[in-house]
Motif scaffolding. Sequence first.
Motif, PDB file in Angstrom:
ATOM      1  N   SER A  47      -1.059  48.986 -51.732  1.00 43.70           N
ATOM      2  CA  SER A  47      -2.023  47.891 -51.663  1.00 43.70           C
ATOM      3  C   SER A  47      -3.152  48.315 -50.733  1.00 43.70           C
ATOM      4  O   SER A  47      -3.026  49.290 -49.990  1.00 43.70           O
ATOM      5  CB  SER A  47      -1.356  46.626 -51.128  1.00 43.70           C
ATOM      6  OG  SER A  47      -1.044  46.793 -49.752  1.00 43.70           O
ATOM      7  N   GLU A  48      -4.235  47.575 -50.759  1.00 42.23           N
ATOM      8  CA  GLU A  48      -5.385  47.903 -49.912  1.00 42.23           C
ATOM      9  C   GLU A  48      -4.993  47.824 -48.434  1.00 42.23           C
ATOM     10  O   GLU A  48      -5.420  48.651 -47.624  1.00 42.23           O
ATOM     11  CB  GLU A  48      -6.539  46.944 -50.207  1.00 42.23           C
ATOM     12  CG  GLU A  48      -7.830  47.359 -49.554  1.00 42.23           C
ATOM     13  CD  GLU A  48      -9.014  46.512 -49.978  1.00 42.23           C
ATOM     14  OE1 GLU A  48      -9.953  46.427 -49.174  1.00 42.23           O
ATOM     15  OE2 GLU A  48      -9.001  45.954 -51.083  1.00 42.23           O
ATOM     16  N   GLU A  49      -4.175  46.856 -48.088  1.00 44.15           N
ATOM     17  CA  GLU A  49      -3.730  46.704 -46.701  1.00 44.15           C
ATOM     18  C   GLU A  49      -2.901  47.914 -46.266  1.00 44.15           C
ATOM     19  O   GLU A  49      -3.075  48.432 -45.161  1.00 44.15           O
ATOM     20  CB  GLU A  49      -2.907  45.419 -46.572  1.00 44.15           C
ATOM     21  CG  GLU A  49      -2.496  45.097 -45.158  1.00 44.15           C
ATOM     22  CD  GLU A  49      -1.729  43.789 -45.068  1.00 44.15           C
ATOM     23  OE1 GLU A  49      -0.716  43.777 -44.349  1.00 44.15           O
ATOM     24  OE2 GLU A  49      -2.137  42.806 -45.706  1.00 44.15           O
ATOM     25  N   GLU A  50      -2.008  48.375 -47.135  1.00 39.47           N
ATOM     26  CA  GLU A  50      -1.191  49.551 -46.825  1.00 39.47           C
ATOM     27  C   GLU A  50      -2.061  50.803 -46.685  1.00 39.47           C
ATOM     28  O   GLU A  50      -1.826  51.632 -45.807  1.00 39.47           O
ATOM     29  CB  GLU A  50      -0.136  49.769 -47.913  1.00 39.47           C
ATOM     30  CG  GLU A  50       0.949  48.721 -47.944  1.00 39.47           C
ATOM     31  CD  GLU A  50       1.841  48.823 -49.167  1.00 39.47           C
ATOM     32  OE1 GLU A  50       3.055  48.572 -49.009  1.00 39.47           O
ATOM     33  OE2 GLU A  50       1.350  49.149 -50.269  1.00 39.47           O
ATOM     34  N   GLU A  51      -3.066  50.917 -47.541  1.00 42.32           N
ATOM     35  CA  GLU A  51      -3.984  52.058 -47.458  1.00 42.32           C
ATOM     36  C   GLU A  51      -4.725  52.042 -46.125  1.00 42.32           C
ATOM     37  O   GLU A  51      -4.859  53.082 -45.483  1.00 42.32           O
ATOM     38  CB  GLU A  51      -4.995  52.029 -48.605  1.00 42.32           C
ATOM     39  CG  GLU A  51      -4.417  52.369 -49.949  1.00 42.32           C
ATOM     40  CD  GLU A  51      -5.395  52.202 -51.091  1.00 42.32           C
ATOM     41  OE1 GLU A  51      -6.479  51.593 -50.889  1.00 42.32           O
ATOM     42  OE2 GLU A  51      -5.098  52.679 -52.197  1.00 42.32           O
ATOM     43  N   ASN A  52      -5.191  50.859 -45.700  1.00 48.30           N
ATOM     44  CA  ASN A  52      -5.909  50.749 -44.432  1.00 48.30           C
ATOM     45  C   ASN A  52      -5.018  51.109 -43.255  1.00 48.30           C
ATOM     46  O   ASN A  52      -5.447  51.798 -42.331  1.00 48.30           O
ATOM     47  CB  ASN A  52      -6.486  49.347 -44.251  1.00 48.30           C
ATOM     48  CG  ASN A  52      -7.676  49.098 -45.143  1.00 48.30           C
ATOM     49  OD1 ASN A  52      -8.342  50.025 -45.595  1.00 48.30           O
ATOM     50  ND2 ASN A  52      -7.959  47.841 -45.406  1.00 48.30           N
ATOM     51  N   LYS A  53      -3.769  50.656 -43.286  1.00 50.10           N
ATOM     52  CA  LYS A  53      -2.829  50.991 -42.214  1.00 50.10           C
ATOM     53  C   LYS A  53      -2.598  52.498 -42.161  1.00 50.10           C
ATOM     54  O   LYS A  53      -2.553  53.093 -41.084  1.00 50.10           O
ATOM     55  CB  LYS A  53      -1.495  50.270 -42.419  1.00 50.10           C
ATOM     56  CG  LYS A  53      -1.528  48.819 -42.028  1.00 50.10           C
ATOM     57  CD  LYS A  53      -0.161  48.191 -42.176  1.00 50.10           C
ATOM     58  CE  LYS A  53      -0.203  46.712 -41.831  1.00 50.10           C
ATOM     59  NZ  LYS A  53       1.105  46.081 -41.981  1.00 50.10           N
ATOM     60  N   LEU A  54      -2.475  53.106 -43.326  1.00 47.91           N
ATOM     61  CA  LEU A  54      -2.266  54.546 -43.416  1.00 47.91           C
ATOM     62  C   LEU A  54      -3.461  55.304 -42.834  1.00 47.91           C
ATOM     63  O   LEU A  54      -3.298  56.229 -42.033  1.00 47.91           O
ATOM     64  CB  LEU A  54      -2.050  54.945 -44.885  1.00 47.91           C
ATOM     65  CG  LEU A  54      -1.773  56.400 -45.165  1.00 47.91           C
ATOM     66  CD1 LEU A  54      -0.313  56.692 -44.880  1.00 47.91           C
ATOM     67  CD2 LEU A  54      -2.093  56.732 -46.596  1.00 47.91           C
ATOM     68  N   LEU A  55      -4.661  54.886 -43.200  1.00 47.09           N
ATOM     69  CA  LEU A  55      -5.873  55.533 -42.697  1.00 47.09           C
ATOM     70  C   LEU A  55      -6.007  55.350 -41.188  1.00 47.09           C
ATOM     71  O   LEU A  55      -6.376  56.292 -40.473  1.00 47.09           O
ATOM     72  CB  LEU A  55      -7.109  54.982 -43.415  1.00 47.09           C
ATOM     73  CG  LEU A  55      -7.241  55.357 -44.888  1.00 47.09           C
ATOM     74  CD1 LEU A  55      -8.389  54.594 -45.524  1.00 47.09           C
ATOM     75  CD2 LEU A  55      -7.424  56.848 -45.068  1.00 47.09           C
ATOM     76  N   GLN A  56      -5.711  54.140 -40.702  1.00 43.97           N
ATOM     77  CA  GLN A  56      -5.790  53.892 -39.262  1.00 43.97           C
ATOM     78  C   GLN A  56      -4.806  54.778 -38.502  1.00 43.97           C
ATOM     79  O   GLN A  56      -5.107  55.284 -37.431  1.00 43.97           O
ATOM     80  CB  GLN A  56      -5.506  52.423 -38.948  1.00 43.97           C
ATOM     81  CG  GLN A  56      -6.679  51.528 -39.244  1.00 43.97           C
ATOM     82  CD  GLN A  56      -6.405  50.079 -38.875  1.00 43.97           C
ATOM     83  OE1 GLN A  56      -5.317  49.574 -39.090  1.00 43.97           O
ATOM     84  NE2 GLN A  56      -7.405  49.427 -38.319  1.00 43.97           N
ATOM     85  N   LYS A  57      -3.633  54.960 -39.085  1.00 45.69           N
ATOM     86  CA  LYS A  57      -2.621  55.811 -38.457  1.00 45.69           C
ATOM     87  C   LYS A  57      -3.136  57.249 -38.362  1.00 45.69           C
ATOM     88  O   LYS A  57      -2.990  57.901 -37.321  1.00 45.69           O
ATOM     89  CB  LYS A  57      -1.326  55.749 -39.273  1.00 45.69           C
ATOM     90  CG  LYS A  57      -0.212  56.600 -38.736  1.00 45.69           C
ATOM     91  CD  LYS A  57       1.011  56.503 -39.627  1.00 45.69           C
ATOM     92  CE  LYS A  57       2.091  57.467 -39.185  1.00 45.69           C
ATOM     93  NZ  LYS A  57       3.206  57.507 -40.132  1.00 45.69           N
ATOM     94  N   LEU A  58      -3.744  57.747 -39.430  1.00 49.68           N
ATOM     95  CA  LEU A  58      -4.270  59.104 -39.431  1.00 49.68           C
ATOM     96  C   LEU A  58      -5.401  59.272 -38.415  1.00 49.68           C
ATOM     97  O   LEU A  58      -5.476  60.287 -37.716  1.00 49.68           O
ATOM     98  CB  LEU A  58      -4.756  59.492 -40.832  1.00 49.68           C
ATOM     99  CG  LEU A  58      -3.675  59.629 -41.904  1.00 49.68           C
ATOM    100  CD1 LEU A  58      -4.310  59.819 -43.275  1.00 49.68           C
ATOM    101  CD2 LEU A  58      -2.741  60.781 -41.586  1.00 49.68           C
ATOM    102  N   VAL A  59      -6.270  58.279 -38.323  1.00 47.76           N
ATOM    103  CA  VAL A  59      -7.372  58.331 -37.354  1.00 47.76           C
ATOM    104  C   VAL A  59      -6.805  58.327 -35.938  1.00 47.76           C
ATOM    105  O   VAL A  59      -7.229  59.115 -35.084  1.00 47.76           O
ATOM    106  CB  VAL A  59      -8.352  57.144 -37.555  1.00 47.76           C
ATOM    107  CG1 VAL A  59      -9.317  57.040 -36.397  1.00 47.76           C
ATOM    108  CG2 VAL A  59      -9.101  57.304 -38.858  1.00 47.76           C
ATOM    109  N   LYS A  60      -5.835  57.448 -35.691  1.00 48.01           N
ATOM    110  CA  LYS A  60      -5.232  57.352 -34.363  1.00 48.01           C
ATOM    111  C   LYS A  60      -4.566  58.676 -33.976  1.00 48.01           C
ATOM    112  O   LYS A  60      -4.710  59.132 -32.839  1.00 48.01           O
ATOM    113  CB  LYS A  60      -4.216  56.219 -34.321  1.00 48.01           C
ATOM    114  CG  LYS A  60      -3.619  55.983 -32.942  1.00 48.01           C
ATOM    115  CD  LYS A  60      -2.645  54.833 -32.963  1.00 48.01           C
ATOM    116  CE  LYS A  60      -2.071  54.469 -31.640  1.00 48.01           C
ATOM    117  NZ  LYS A  60      -1.797  55.501 -30.690  1.00 48.01           N
TER     118      LYS A  60
END
Length: 149
Positions: A47-60
């Motif tokens: 889902s879009e929310e899961e994608e955003n969490k994944l991207l935030q994790k990678l950035v962090k």
Amino acid sequence: MSLQEKVMAEMKVAMKAKDSTKLEALRAVKGAILLANTESSSKDGLSEEEENKLLQKLVKQRKDSAQIYKEQGREDLAEPELEQAAVIEQFLPEQMSEAEIEAEVEKIIAETGASGMQDMGKVMGMASGKLAGKADGKTISMIVKKKLS
């Protein structure tokens, strides 16, 4: 266009431009998406929310690595990490300013009737859900602590 399709398109551009830092970041995103898709039981992807969490994790992860490299005096290693974080952030929704986050947190505090630090968990839960993908969890936490103390 899904996140995976966007990443693939950007990878082609990076390959043609011979931009190795961008390509490395995009490959990391693609790998994380593929891994999440195989772990997830849903057939239609993330889902879009899961994608955003994944991207935030990678950035962090990249920002944390850069911070560690800087503390050790390795600017040569910190710089590529920050560049990769910037590439990955392009796929995240527009980030909110601290003033906007503060306004949202104040609304949530008013809605929940929170009065002190004992209500932080309740406020953080609502704030994290409402601001997911638009604000960093660390920033949200800092503002909630300031407002409740």
